[in-house]
Scaffold this motif. Sequence first.
Motif, PDB file in Angstrom:
ATOM      1  N   LEU B 102       0.838  -1.159  -0.101  1.00  0.00           N
ATOM      2  CA  LEU B 102       0.171   0.000  -0.060  1.00  0.00           C
ATOM      3  C   LEU B 102       0.818   1.398   0.033  1.00  0.00           C
ATOM      4  O   LEU B 102       0.687   2.238  -0.368  1.00  0.00           O
ATOM      5  N   GLU B 103       1.841   1.436   0.900  1.00  0.00           N
ATOM      6  CA  GLU B 103       2.945   2.425   0.923  1.00  0.00           C
ATOM      7  C   GLU B 103       3.382   2.664  -0.436  1.00  0.00           C
ATOM      8  O   GLU B 103       3.656   3.991  -0.918  1.00  0.00           O
ATOM      9  N   MET B 106       0.996   4.540  -2.260  1.00  0.00           N
ATOM     10  CA  MET B 106       0.741   5.948  -1.578  1.00  0.00           C
ATOM     11  C   MET B 106       1.804   6.811  -2.090  1.00  0.00           C
ATOM     12  O   MET B 106       1.792   8.026  -2.237  1.00  0.00           O
ATOM     13  N   ILE B 107       3.120   6.207  -2.228  1.00  0.00           N
ATOM     14  CA  ILE B 107       4.248   7.205  -2.814  1.00  0.00           C
ATOM     15  C   ILE B 107       3.713   7.696  -4.314  1.00  0.00           C
ATOM     16  O   ILE B 107       4.048   8.918  -4.404  1.00  0.00           O
ATOM     17  N   HIS B 110       2.146  10.979  -3.981  1.00  0.00           N
ATOM     18  CA  HIS B 110       3.018  12.297  -3.387  1.00  0.00           C
ATOM     19  C   HIS B 110       2.633  13.616  -3.988  1.00  0.00           C
ATOM     20  O   HIS B 110       2.601  14.646  -3.464  1.00  0.00           O
ATOM     21  N   THR B 113      -0.679  15.375  -3.778  1.00  0.00           N
ATOM     22  CA  THR B 113      -1.106  15.931  -2.412  1.00  0.00           C
ATOM     23  C   THR B 113      -0.222  16.912  -2.059  1.00  0.00           C
ATOM     24  O   THR B 113       0.885  17.268  -2.455  1.00  0.00           O
ATOM     25  N   GLU B 131      -4.520  12.299   4.028  1.00  0.00           N
ATOM     26  CA  GLU B 131      -4.301  10.972   4.380  1.00  0.00           C
ATOM     27  C   GLU B 131      -5.448   9.865   4.068  1.00  0.00           C
ATOM     28  O   GLU B 131      -5.080   8.814   3.291  1.00  0.00           O
ATOM     29  N   THR B 134      -5.800   9.421   0.519  1.00  0.00           N
ATOM     30  CA  THR B 134      -4.669   8.949  -0.178  1.00  0.00           C
ATOM     31  C   THR B 134      -4.628   7.213  -0.093  1.00  0.00           C
ATOM     32  O   THR B 134      -4.510   6.450  -0.944  1.00  0.00           O
ATOM     33  N   VAL B 135      -5.151   7.038   1.084  1.00  0.00           N
ATOM     34  CA  VAL B 135      -5.166   5.476   1.488  1.00  0.00           C
ATOM     35  C   VAL B 135      -6.312   4.969   0.649  1.00  0.00           C
ATOM     36  O   VAL B 135      -6.199   3.902   0.024  1.00  0.00           O
ATOM     37  N   TYR B 139      -5.856   2.083  -2.159  1.00  0.00           N
ATOM     38  CA  TYR B 139      -6.477   0.813  -2.057  1.00  0.00           C
ATOM     39  C   TYR B 139      -7.268   0.218  -3.462  1.00  0.00           C
ATOM     40  O   TYR B 139      -7.240  -0.630  -3.759  1.00  0.00           O
ATOM     41  N   THR B 174      -0.017   8.252  -9.608  1.00  0.00           N
ATOM     42  CA  THR B 174       0.189   9.735 -10.073  1.00  0.00           C
ATOM     43  C   THR B 174      -0.687  10.340 -11.101  1.00  0.00           C
ATOM     44  O   THR B 174      -0.544  11.456 -11.646  1.00  0.00           O
TER      45      THR B 174
END
Lengths: 415, 262, 300
Positions: B102-103, B106-107, B110, B113, B131, B134-135, B139, B174
């Motif tokens: 997931l991270e 999430m990058i 970036h 956001t 946040e 983003t999650v 997902y 992105t």
Amino acid sequence: MTMRKLFTLDEIKKSLLVALWFMVLTFPILAVRVNPIYKVVEWRWHNLLMVGIGAFLLSFPWRYFQGHGKPPEKSAAAENQALKNSKILLWRRHPWVRLCAVVLATGLVLSFPFLFSSYQVNIMTTALIYVVLGLGLNIVVGLAGLLDLGYVAFYAVGAYSYALLHLHFGLSFWLCLPIGAGLAALFGILLGFPVLRLRGDYLAIVTLGFGEIIRLVLENWNEFSQGPSGISNIPRPGLPGIEMSLNASSIFLYFLMIALTLFTILVVSRLRDSRIGRAWLALREDEIACQAMGIDKTRTKLTAFALGATWAGMGGVMFAAKTTFINPASFTFLESAIILSIVVLGGMGSMLGVILSAFILILVPEYLRAFSEYRMLIFGAVLVIMMVFRPQGLISNVRHRYRFEGLKTPPEELG
Amino acid sequence: MTALLSTTHLTMDFGGLRAVDEVNLEVRQQEIVALIGPNGAGKTTLFNCITGLYRPTSGDIFVQAPGAAPKRINGLKPNQVTALGLARTFQNIRLFPHMTVLENVMIGRHCRTTSNILGAVLKDRHTRREEQETVAFSYRLLEKVHLDRYVNELARNLPYGAQRRLEIARALATEPFLLLLDEPAAGMNPLETRELDDLITRIRNEMGIAILLIEHDMKLVMNISDRIFVMEYGKEIAVGTPLEIRSNPRVIEAYLGADSHA
Amino acid sequence: MDYFLELFLGGLTRGSIYALIALGYTMVYGIIELINFAHGEIYMIGAFTALIAASVLAIMGFGPVPILFLAMLLAILYSCAYGYTLEKIAYKPLRHSNRLAPLISAIGMSIFFQNYVLLAQTSDFLPFPSLLPEVPFLEPYAYIIRSSEIFIILTTLVVMVLLSLLIRFTRIGKAMRATAQDRTMAMLLGVDVNRVISVTFVIGSAMAAIGGVLIASHIGQINFYIGFIAGIKAFTAAVLGGIGSIPGAVLGSLVLGWTESFATGYISSDYEDVFAFGFLVLILIFRPAGLLGKTAAQKV
């Protein structure tokens, strides 16, 4: 290699050879001491014997763990799994255990200065300063993966900011704490801007050079810094209108350090799980992919560098306030190396690990006086041994896990 | 149809070696374009020029986001190119191995956001909401590439094919209008390749994203591409629909060879 | 003019010593891309070994020439042994880990060696006997150049020539060049890479020991810390010349030696080390590839 295989004749022969090699190797420096003035030679055969025995005994675990400890790519997943299921982590998650730990820790922290002498309180304050420094450097080295060997420079900037601003302008501790932090951050940005595009190992050397430059300037520029004799009579922090005895002021400083430590933990942990913190981690993992994902490399590195420096600056102000005297000798490369050892031993990126290792590395030599002579020797050895056997540190960094309501398929754990 | 990406006389030299030689390439809206050619033809170098990892020796690269004016992107940094709306994957998978699945995605969020340090420390309302978004966004992307089972797993623990899909999800995070895939099927088994085929088509059809891909798997290329670019020794030797390329004698001679019957 | 000449020759002497150390850095870097941070300590250990050997031999009643040769020989042997052991303990197990791990390990070894010597010997400066003989015909010019300086410059020259012959013409020299170019390929072609790396450390250590003995004898005192400063400066020289490049290391050393000599001679001697560190920072920022180094494009 199993345990049984470890003590075969062959293995013992190997260890004997190692012991012999090290005895020969250390012979001139350990066994001979010459007094060039009186022209006498002192032979210290017992040292050689100790090296022989030590090398013989240590060579067994060295070989054993080298065969075993290195996780090849395949067992990495298994290791990760084992880590997840490890008792400590399961305990840590349990709410009751957590509550008890928090209550216990709070009680200990609050009662500590009233149970122990002010000497102990001072040592604890020092250890807390290193906790803060370790957490600060952890942002730079542990999270962002930038090896900064000149961290002590920012520490010096903080300490000298307070000392000089008080000396010349009579500014108080409370004003100097943010100023010192700000100046250190400014230095971080000024240095970071040109050097952060350098490759990892070059960056390490440049920061080291910068740290030494700051120290040498402080040593030689007498008009500015009073040179090697340093600055004395730096006041301890106080509260307006309250006179404090020496004992009371060290207790006050202790609680101040506790507050700063908690503040640091809060800020660093929030940063770590934020958009910025993820960018730092990604940068550490793969710079090119990181840029390709739209992250501004320079800016991200610069924030890490400047934030790390900020905490060094605050630590420096605290240090100056605690010792009431500073001189350039407190800011040598070895100081940077100690802080780096704290981060490496603790586990790069892991906050709990860093806190733990700061206490171990600062308190153990303080309390075991016989040990303190060997302190730097042990720090050096710790760096090497950790890199060879446990590069992830005492406590590995565990990533934040997210929960999802109403998942279509439950999350699967890979073995 | 407007060209999202066009290069004119794009050239890249390494010392005396000309890796990309006067290439004119164009990708239009909603198009799937394949870039093929033998090893060392300069395909990845071309990608690296477009995405800002290399600064081309000469020639121009223009990007035109839908509904925006064309922009010359020579010399922009990779993150700026990504911010414009081009995202890529790498030939030799470049995930963040010690971060969770997931991270990793999430990058990718970036650059879309805005939370800053202060927000992260104070956890103000804007930061908290961003946040959460983003999650959730990440997902959903993982669901799209069928990796949602692995959300909290470390990226390095994923099987190979899943890692390739994760890289695609990360690039999609992105919000690009053009996705550049560098050998997405490399090392995949036939089943995984079929899934990939489906995934790429879905990305184009459902998300309206144009795709430029480098690929050696001719079956995949012929299946999904609208147009094919063929490169050899840094030069563009042919361009056309799969049908045209299949029968182009120059291509058969240079590249397809025995494979042309496949 | 005499003052200029004195500074010039002083710089040449410094540069020669830096070159002897810098070659160790550059060769190791060329082969395994590691900044061998503990290299300066090998030089320091060489100097200490020579001091101990020379003192013991002097008490035993040996003459100056045998003392010079035996002390030098022992210093070289011991430095080589330390260099070899260093590589086996601190670097070899980390051959396949990320870039920072061996560097941290190297820093650890450097701290360890410094404190090892500090604890086993002393933290004070020890007087180092003047091992290098005086040359009588130079006496009228002693204010410009001392005979020990001549020795240092000549020895360095001889070592450089031997090194380039070794690298160019011997089997191991060819293996070293091959490994530096492409380690995997060299391994596939049957080069014993572990041996090549060991030999590189040993050769580098030998040169550092020669440098250590020469400079200690020239300056007349040593302590456990000399390796750190000399190591950083030699590293600066290696980077200045382009790390990995052998002629670069020599050129960089000479430039650094002259810069220091003239800067301290004409400006101020308080900031001698600041000049060197400042120089290092500036080079790395503006020309990280060094004077003779090549900028390699990063493979993506």
